[in-house]
Design an enzyme around this catalytic site. Structure first.
Site, PDB file in Angstrom:
ATOM      1  N   GLY A 265       0.837  -1.199   0.000  1.00 38.78           N
ATOM      2  CA  GLY A 265       0.000   0.000   0.000  1.00 38.78           C
ATOM      3  C   GLY A 265       0.865   1.239   0.000  1.00 38.78           C
ATOM      4  O   GLY A 265       1.981   1.219  -0.533  1.00 38.78           O
ATOM      5  N   SER A 266       0.359   2.289   0.616  1.00 38.61           N
ATOM      6  CA  SER A 266       1.059   3.575   0.511  1.00 38.61           C
ATOM      7  C   SER A 266       2.301   3.606   1.398  1.00 38.61           C
ATOM      8  O   SER A 266       2.422   2.883   2.388  1.00 38.61           O
ATOM      9  CB  SER A 266       0.117   4.706   0.912  1.00 38.61           C
ATOM     10  OG  SER A 266      -0.109   4.659   2.303  1.00 38.61           O
ATOM     11  N   ALA A 268       3.082   6.036   3.382  1.00 32.92           N
ATOM     12  CA  ALA A 268       2.736   6.558   4.714  1.00 32.92           C
ATOM     13  C   ALA A 268       2.251   5.436   5.628  1.00 32.92           C
ATOM     14  O   ALA A 268       2.686   5.319   6.774  1.00 32.92           O
ATOM     15  CB  ALA A 268       1.677   7.653   4.591  1.00 32.92           C
ATOM     16  N   GLY A 270       2.679   2.127   5.234  1.00 35.38           N
ATOM     17  CA  GLY A 270       3.749   1.147   5.444  1.00 35.38           C
ATOM     18  C   GLY A 270       4.721   1.610   6.522  1.00 35.38           C
ATOM     19  O   GLY A 270       5.117   0.832   7.395  1.00 35.38           O
ATOM     20  N   GLU A 290       5.549  -3.302   0.812  1.00 31.67           N
ATOM     21  CA  GLU A 290       5.827  -2.770  -0.524  1.00 31.67           C
ATOM     22  C   GLU A 290       5.007  -1.495  -0.625  1.00 31.67           C
ATOM     23  O   GLU A 290       3.795  -1.528  -0.422  1.00 31.67           O
ATOM     24  CB  GLU A 290       5.431  -3.834  -1.551  1.00 31.67           C
ATOM     25  CG  GLU A 290       6.075  -3.614  -2.894  1.00 31.67           C
ATOM     26  CD  GLU A 290       5.130  -2.970  -3.854  1.00 31.67           C
ATOM     27  OE1 GLU A 290       5.201  -1.719  -3.970  1.00 31.67           O
ATOM     28  OE2 GLU A 290       4.310  -3.691  -4.436  1.00 31.67           O
ATOM     29  N   CYS A 324       1.548   0.801  -8.173  1.00 31.95           N
ATOM     30  CA  CYS A 324       2.773   1.331  -7.584  1.00 31.95           C
ATOM     31  C   CYS A 324       3.892   1.292  -8.614  1.00 31.95           C
ATOM     32  O   CYS A 324       4.872   2.001  -8.488  1.00 31.95           O
ATOM     33  CB  CYS A 324       3.145   0.584  -6.320  1.00 31.95           C
ATOM     34  SG  CYS A 324       3.147  -1.172  -6.530  1.00 31.95           S
TER      35      CYS A 324
HETATM   36  C1  UN1 Z   1       1.507  -2.695  -8.120  1.00 37.49           C
HETATM   37  O1  UN1 Z   1       1.940  -2.046  -9.040  1.00 37.49           O
HETATM   38  O2  UN1 Z   1       0.728  -2.181  -7.301  1.00 37.49           O
HETATM   39  O3  UN1 Z   1       4.554  -5.098 -12.134  1.00 37.49           O
HETATM   40  C2  UN1 Z   1       1.898  -4.135  -7.955  1.00 37.49           C
HETATM   41  C3  UN1 Z   1       3.367  -4.814 -12.179  1.00 37.49           C
HETATM   42  C4  UN1 Z   1       2.375  -5.699 -11.466  1.00 37.49           C
HETATM   43  C5  UN1 Z   1       1.782  -5.003 -10.282  1.00 37.49           C
HETATM   44  C6  UN1 Z   1       2.624  -4.740  -9.135  1.00 37.49           C
HETATM   45  N1  UN1 Z   1       2.963  -6.947 -11.150  1.00 37.49           N
HETATM   46  O4  UN1 Z   1       2.979  -3.836 -12.783  1.00 37.49           O
END
Ligand code: UN1
Length: 527
Positions: A265-266, A268, A270, A290, A324
């Site tokens: 998640g974010s 902040a 984490g 992550e 992310c």
């Molecule tokens: C995410 O981006 O939140 O590599 C997780 C990627 C995917 C997603 C990862 N496996 O874009």
């Protein structure tokens, strides 16, 4: 719906331009089925193998059309959380002692059930997140591969046990990896199946029991995943699920009896978990987090611009930029800047936005009103700073008024020190920066708190090497048309968040992820 789903080609994030017409036809049936039979139901929590429907309910809306309910969920209170953690603690000793290959067999069974149900679960995910058909199908395939990959890693390495050196003939030393106990797993909305399956299956393969909290937006796929685990025959208490918002997540992290947290998640949140949980007690506890990114792509003078345009637009705007791994800032060499921007703008204008149940739609809505507000504020800030904006509008009228639909947005000519170049927005919002020296550009791209993914488009080997040697991120890609910075796949890439993008030093999707859910013990015995 006549084809056996297992005989159809598999969608990944990188093969999205292939002919998937049979898959698409099958998926139409699943979308209709989910709409009629899976949406709008009451979804219980799962505690100690039993459905628990206690406490306050909340309705999660479908972001595609907010008048449609995904389902009704139960916000777990302190008593439910305590029961879930107690159930996990009770189940853990037997589960942790079970031979690794038996744990792997059970998880592989869950992966097969997920595979049988993959079209329905992908359709549920599409309704839940508002992601495109191909992204939804790819995500469930990723979830299946994650469970299989980690199961295989566990078995291939015999639970990571090995014998060490002997100091004398009568002495033997075995090095073993032992579970911590109970893991809380907290997952985000954007990859509700893959990230949930990845974190929970790994924690369990390692011998831990799990209390899983899906995003409040993603209880539907959370529960469908829980059903796969339950139907695979996991013993009661090994996997528990509690729904709720950030308050439930905080209560879970604070509940006594949790030995480790896996979180995506974010930044902040984490960091808050790391401080509250990881470092607040008498000893440090594992937090495998992550936590987002501000992922740069560099387009050099030697770039294949067609690939660069395709890769950047897919990574910046796929899933509405709510990854992310999304490319959110692109550095373009002055010599190719005009042409690149023109072609990127054209490609972006051609992206179809709308109801993602429809085949040609590439972008659905952003997830909620907070995301829409963040979009509005970011566009305002860009405008106030003199940025040149392509897109930037909310889309309204008819169908679009039922959700939060926005244009994919490109902002050029911002001052180089602007916060929009550094802060994660989690939106279809790409800023453009210019450069004449690649080395300096990479230094500017590195000068953020994050370090998740980065991409380059360069055919010149010296430029390529400069990028590989100096980009500060855990996942690097070069010259990829399917995604400049997105699309990591289990066993093909690893996904390690450097700096503010993660707390672990070894990435998900890769060979070193699983051992992080265990602690090492050496056993020296003299007989
Ligand atoms: C995410 O981006 O939140 O590599 C997780 C990627 C995917 C997603 C990862 N496996 O874009």
């Amino acid at each position: 719906m006549s084809d056996d789903p297992r005989t159809l080609p598999r969608v990944t994030y990188s093969n999205i331009n292939e002919d998937f017409s049979r898959v698409q036809a099958h998926f139409d049936g699943a979308i209709a089925n989910v709409r009629t039979n899976l949406l709008g139901r009451e979804r219980a929590n799962l505690i100690d193998g039993r459905d628990v429907s206690d406490g306050a309910t909340y309705v999660a809306p479908c972001p595609i059309d907010r008048t449609v309910a995904l389902g009704t969920f139960f916000a777990a209170g302190p008593a439910d959380i305590a029961r879930a953690v107690a159930a996990a603690r009770k189940a853990q000793p037997d589960w942790g002692r079970m031979a690794p290959s038996r744990r792997a067999d059970l998880l592989l069974k869950a992966a097969s059930i997920l595979e049988e149900r993959k079209f329905d679960i992908a359709a549920a995910c599409l309704f839940e997140v508002g992601k495109s058909r191909m992204e939804a199908l790819g995500e469930v395939e990723e979830a299946i591969d994650l469970i299989r990959y980690y199961s295989n890693e566990l078995v291939t390495h015999d639970g990571f046990a090995r014998d060490l050196k002997r100091a004398q003939a009568s002495e033997e030393t075995h090095d073993v990896f032992r579970p911590y106990g109970v893991f809380a797993v907290i997952a985000p909305f954007n990859f509700p199946v893959a990230l949930a399956a990845g974190m929970t299956s790994t924690a369990m393969l390692a011998g831990n029991c799990v209390v899983f909290k899906p995003s409040p937006m993603a209880g539907l796929t959370g529960r469908l995943l829980a059903d796969c685990y339950r139907d695979a025959g996991l013993p009661d208490g090994v996997f528990n699920m509690v729904c709720g918002d950030a308050g439930t997540g905080r209560a879970l992290v604070d509940a006594g009896g949790v030995d480790g947290v896996a979180f995506t998640g974010s930044h902040a949140v984490g960091m808050e978990i790391l401080r509250r949980f990881g470092a607040s007690g008498p000893f440090a506890r594992p937090v495998l987090a992550e936590m987002g990114g501000k992922n740069p792509t560099y387009v050099t003078q030697s770039a294949d611009l067609a690939r660069a345009v395709s890769g950047v637009s897919r990574s910046a705007f796929g899933l509405q930029g709510q990854k992310c791994s999304a490319c959110s800032v692109v550095f373009v060499h002055d010599a190719v800047r005009g042409e690149f921007l023109e072609r990127l703008a054209a490609a972006t204008r051609a992206l179809k936005i709308g109801d993602p149940t429809e085949r040609p739609v590439f972008m659905g809505p952003v997830i909620n009103e907070a995301a829409l507000r963040r979009f509005g504020t970011s566009v305002e800030q860009a405008r106030a700073a003199g940025g040149k904006i392509i897109g930037g509008e909310k889309i309204s009228g008819a169908f679009f008024d039922n959700g939060f639909y926005v244009e994919p947005t490109i902002v050029a000519d911002l001052p180089d020190d602007h916060a929009l170049h550094r802060d994660e927005l989690f939106l279809p919002f790409l800023t453009v920066r210019r450069f004449s020296s690649l080395q300096e550009a990479i230094a500017r791209g590195n000068a953020v708190r994050y370090g998740l993914t980065a991409g380059v488009y360069a055919q010149d080997e010296t430029e390529l090497n400069l990028f590989l040697e100096s980009a500060e991120a855990g996942v690097l890609y070069a010259n990829r048309p399917s995604g400049a910075t997105t699309g990591a796949w289990p066993g093909f890439q690893t996904f390690s968040g450097w700096k503010g993008s993660g707390t672990g030093t070894k990435g998900g999707l890769g060979p070193w992820y699983l051992p992080q859910f265990m602690r090492e013990q050496s056993r020296t015995i003299i007989r």
